[in-house]
Motif scaffolding. Structure first.
Motif, short mmCIF file in Angstrom:
data_model
loop_
_atom_site.label_atom_id
_atom_site.label_comp_id
_atom_site.label_asym_id
_atom_site.label_seq_id
_atom_site.Cartn_x
_atom_site.Cartn_y
_atom_site.Cartn_z
N LEU A 3 -4.05 18.11 -6.85
CA LEU A 3 -3.64 19.49 -6.58
C LEU A 3 -3.84 20.35 -7.81
N VAL A 4 -4.03 21.65 -7.58
CA VAL A 4 -3.97 22.62 -8.68
C VAL A 4 -3.44 23.93 -8.10
N ALA A 5 -2.58 24.58 -8.87
CA ALA A 5 -2.06 25.89 -8.49
C ALA A 5 -2.53 26.90 -9.53
N CYS A 6 -2.79 28.10 -9.06
CA CYS A 6 -3.15 29.18 -9.97
C CYS A 6 -2.83 30.51 -9.29
N TRP A 7 -2.80 31.55 -10.07
CA TRP A 7 -2.67 32.87 -9.49
C TRP A 7 -4.01 33.23 -8.88
N GLU A 8 -3.99 33.81 -7.68
CA GLU A 8 -5.24 34.19 -7.03
C GLU A 8 -6.02 35.11 -7.96
N GLY A 9 -7.28 34.81 -8.13
CA GLY A 9 -8.13 35.55 -9.05
C GLY A 9 -8.41 34.76 -10.33
N ASP A 10 -7.59 33.75 -10.59
CA ASP A 10 -7.79 32.92 -11.79
C ASP A 10 -8.58 31.65 -11.49
N GLU A 11 -9.18 31.55 -10.31
CA GLU A 11 -9.89 30.34 -9.94
C GLU A 11 -11.13 30.07 -10.79
N GLU A 12 -11.56 31.05 -11.54
CA GLU A 12 -12.73 30.83 -12.39
C GLU A 12 -12.34 30.34 -13.79
N GLU A 13 -11.04 30.24 -14.06
CA GLU A 13 -10.56 29.79 -15.36
C GLU A 13 -10.69 28.28 -15.49
N SER A 14 -10.69 27.80 -16.72
CA SER A 14 -10.75 26.36 -16.98
C SER A 14 -9.39 25.72 -16.72
N LEU A 15 -9.43 24.45 -16.32
CA LEU A 15 -8.20 23.70 -16.04
C LEU A 15 -7.71 22.96 -17.28
N PHE A 16 -6.41 22.68 -17.30
CA PHE A 16 -5.81 21.87 -18.35
C PHE A 16 -6.11 20.40 -18.07
N THR A 17 -5.61 19.52 -18.91
CA THR A 17 -5.73 18.09 -18.72
C THR A 17 -4.83 17.67 -17.56
N ILE A 18 -5.31 16.73 -16.78
CA ILE A 18 -4.58 16.31 -15.59
C ILE A 18 -3.25 15.66 -15.92
N GLU A 19 -2.26 15.92 -15.08
CA GLU A 19 -0.91 15.36 -15.23
C GLU A 19 -0.57 14.63 -13.94
N THR A 20 0.22 13.58 -14.03
CA THR A 20 0.65 12.83 -12.85
C THR A 20 2.09 13.20 -12.51
N ILE A 21 2.32 13.49 -11.23
CA ILE A 21 3.66 13.80 -10.74
C ILE A 21 3.88 13.05 -9.43
N THR A 22 5.11 13.06 -8.98
CA THR A 22 5.43 12.39 -7.71
C THR A 22 5.60 13.43 -6.60
N ILE A 23 5.47 12.95 -5.38
CA ILE A 23 5.74 13.82 -4.23
C ILE A 23 7.19 14.28 -4.28
N GLU A 24 8.07 13.40 -4.70
CA GLU A 24 9.48 13.76 -4.78
C GLU A 24 9.72 14.92 -5.75
N GLN A 25 8.97 14.99 -6.83
CA GLN A 25 9.07 16.13 -7.74
C GLN A 25 8.65 17.40 -7.04
N ILE A 26 7.54 17.34 -6.32
CA ILE A 26 7.03 18.51 -5.60
C ILE A 26 8.05 18.98 -4.56
N GLU A 27 8.73 18.03 -3.91
CA GLU A 27 9.70 18.39 -2.88
C GLU A 27 10.98 19.01 -3.46
N ASP A 28 11.21 18.84 -4.74
CA ASP A 28 12.37 19.42 -5.39
C ASP A 28 12.20 20.94 -5.43
N PRO A 29 13.12 21.71 -4.84
CA PRO A 29 12.97 23.17 -4.78
C PRO A 29 12.92 23.84 -6.15
N GLY A 30 13.35 23.16 -7.21
CA GLY A 30 13.30 23.73 -8.55
C GLY A 30 12.01 23.43 -9.29
#
Length: 143
Positions: free
Chosen positions: A97-124
Motif C-alpha cells: 500500500l501507499v498513501a499520498c495527497w492527491e496530486g503527489d503521485e509523481e513524487e518519490s517514495l520512501f523506503t518500504i515499511e512493514t505494518i500489520t493489518i491490525e495496525q491499519i484497523e486501529d482508528p488512530g
C-alpha cells in the motif's frame, strides 16, 4: 486536497463505485480513474487499485481525532475494518500500500515499511504520505 490510498497487488479485486446515498469503501482499478500517475511506482506486473472510503475519497483513512463528529468516527472505524477484510482476502506477500495527497503521485517514495493489518484497523493509525507499506496479518486467514 484529498488523501489517496493505493493497493499494488497481483490479485484481481472486484471493483465498486462510491455511492453518495450509501457511502462506504469502494475499490477502483486506476485505469478506470482519471489520475493514473500512481502507475509510475509500479515495478512489475501488479495491478493498482485506488481504495476510497465513506467520504468518496481517501480522507476517511486519516486517523480519528477528538474533533471528529461521532458519525465520522463510526464511519472511519467501519471503513478500516472493511479495508482489513480486503487485505485478509489477498496474497499479502505480493501486495503493498501507499498513501499520498492527491496530486503527489509523481513524487518519490520512501523506503518500504512493514505494518500489520491490525495496525491499519486501529482508528488512530496514520498513514505517512509517500510511505510504501508491506502488510502482514497477525491472524492471517485467506478466504
Amino acid at each position: 486536497m484529498c488523501l489517496a490510498l493505493y493497493l499494488f497487488t497481483e490479485e484481481s479485486l472486484p471493483e465498486s463505485e462510491w455511492i453518495e446515498d450509501e457511502p462506504k469503501v469502494f475499490v477502483q482499478a486506476i485505469e478506470n480513474r482519471k489520475n493514473q500517475y500512481a502507475a509510475k511506482w509500479l515495478d512489475d506486473n501488479k495491478r493498482i487499485y485506488y481504495i476510497g472510503g465513506y467520504q468518496g475519497c481517501g480522507c476517511g483513512w486519516l486517523p480519528v481525532n477528538e474533533f471528529d463528529e461521532p458519525n465520522d468516527v463510526e464511519a472511519r472505524q467501519r471503513d478500516r475494518m472493511v479495508l482489513g477484510q480486503i487485505l485478509r482476502s489477498i496474497d499479502l506477500k505480493s501486495s503493498w500500500l501507499v498513501a499520498c495527497w492527491e496530486g503527489d503521485e509523481e513524487e518519490s517514495l520512501f523506503t518500504i515499511e512493514t505494518i500489520t493489518i491490525e495496525q491499519i484497523e486501529d482508528p488512530g493509525f496514520a498513514f505517512v504520505e509517500l510511505q510504501p507499506y508491506r502488510i502482514h496479518a497477525l491472524k492471517y486467514v485467506r478466504s
